[in-house]
Write an enzyme that holds these catalytic residues in place. Sequence first.
Site, PDB file in Angstrom:
ATOM      1  N   LYS A 132     -14.158   9.357   0.614  1.00 33.88           N
ATOM      2  CA  LYS A 132     -13.153  10.041   1.427  1.00 33.88           C
ATOM      3  C   LYS A 132     -13.401  11.552   1.419  1.00 33.88           C
ATOM      4  CE  LYS A 132      -9.941   6.239   0.840  1.00 33.88           C
ATOM      5  NZ  LYS A 132      -8.764   5.616   0.241  1.00 33.88           N
ATOM      6  N   GLN A 169      -3.801   6.483  -3.733  1.00 32.19           N
ATOM      7  CA  GLN A 169      -4.866   5.479  -3.790  1.00 32.19           C
ATOM      8  C   GLN A 169      -4.387   4.212  -4.502  1.00 32.19           C
ATOM      9  OE1 GLN A 169      -7.853   5.865  -2.259  1.00 32.19           O
ATOM     10  NE2 GLN A 169      -8.509   3.833  -2.889  1.00 32.19           N
ATOM     11  N   ASP A 210      -1.924   6.688   5.582  1.00 35.91           N
ATOM     12  CA  ASP A 210      -2.280   5.287   5.339  1.00 35.91           C
ATOM     13  C   ASP A 210      -1.434   4.374   6.226  1.00 35.91           C
ATOM     14  OD1 ASP A 210      -4.302   4.573   3.526  1.00 35.91           O
ATOM     15  OD2 ASP A 210      -3.081   5.177   1.804  1.00 35.91           O
TER      16      ASP A 210
HETATM   17  N1  GUN Z   1      -7.217   0.931  -1.768  1.00 40.48           N
HETATM   18  C1  GUN Z   1      -8.010   0.121  -1.044  1.00 40.48           C
HETATM   19  N2  GUN Z   1      -7.857   0.372   0.293  1.00 40.48           N
HETATM   20  C2  GUN Z   1      -6.952   1.382   0.381  1.00 40.48           C
HETATM   21  C3  GUN Z   1      -6.383   2.069   1.487  1.00 40.48           C
HETATM   22  O1  GUN Z   1      -6.678   1.826   2.668  1.00 40.48           O
HETATM   23  N3  GUN Z   1      -5.481   3.038   1.165  1.00 40.48           N
HETATM   24  C4  GUN Z   1      -5.121   3.317  -0.120  1.00 40.48           C
HETATM   25  N4  GUN Z   1      -4.212   4.274  -0.340  1.00 40.48           N
HETATM   26  N5  GUN Z   1      -5.626   2.688  -1.171  1.00 40.48           N
HETATM   27  C5  GUN Z   1      -6.549   1.724  -0.915  1.00 40.48           C
END
Ligand code: GUN
Length: 293
Positions: free
Chosen positions: A51, A95, A116
């Site tokens: 990211k 996360q 998200d």
């Molecule tokens: N963990 C795995 N995929 C995601 C996601 O799309 N967003 C977040 N915040 N955590 C994750």
Amino acid sequence: MIVQLNGKELANNIYDKLKENLNLIEHENNITLVVIQIGNNEASNVYIKNKKKACEKVGINFQHYKFSEDTKFDDAIQFIEKINAEPFVTGIIVQKPLPEHLEGIEQFISPEKDVDGFTFENLGKLVSGYNEIIPCTPSGILDLFNYYNIDLKGKNIVIIGRSNIVGKPMALAALNKDATITICHSKTKNLKFYTSNADIVIVAIGKANYIDSSYLTSKCMCIIDVGINKVDGKLCGDCNYNDIVEYWEKLEETGYNETRFITPVPGGVGPLTVANLISNTVTQALNKNFIKD
Ligand code: GUN
């Protein structure tokens, strides 16, 4: 014909488009994505690194805050509220996975900074079809359908996995595109009954190589594999890619001429999850008028 859906290429197209759009406006380095991590999940460490790289690629700011596993609920909320109030922070995510006692803290993110799409407000918009922010993995899967001209109208889509991150929002997003949706999960009896009638199967169960050709019939035109598992140090998905492709090749030899699509792991859905996080971050920033134009 069997087409491997190239998520990496499409993600790069998304980054190029975002960069182009950002060059047209004077954003004065005001777009900032904050990632809050609690604990030290190994996979999360890798995803967060990706990211950060993606933010650098399109030229937006990235901040990563990492807290210990035993962070108290109230302390986590207090931190999220502090970040909510930062004027230059335009996107926030927590996360996942989270320690059990912190499940749900993402609900304290301001909906207009939720990139998200996990807050009840943004999920509610997805339910009603007035969404702007779709959770990143389902949104990436829609991008693949769109890019490869896979029309969802009237298709039988079987989603295996009912998580709040993938399965449930994917079902809503595909329903909004006029597909007929079945969600299966670990308690589903006779999974093959459902998959054998599917035009499209989306698999997000976290079990390496679990879905093979024995789950499919010649009806199935598309397999989307969301899984990322490690077996003997090698990444693999939730589907047995080679077995499914071999089955499809045999179908072709016996006169089935339709085009069939499958995502590889890695290089399928994964890069698009990250690209859509960045895209959602830019969308929220534009909505907030943090950007001069
Ligand atoms: N963990 C795995 N995929 C995601 C996601 O799309 N967003 C977040 N915040 N955590 C994750």
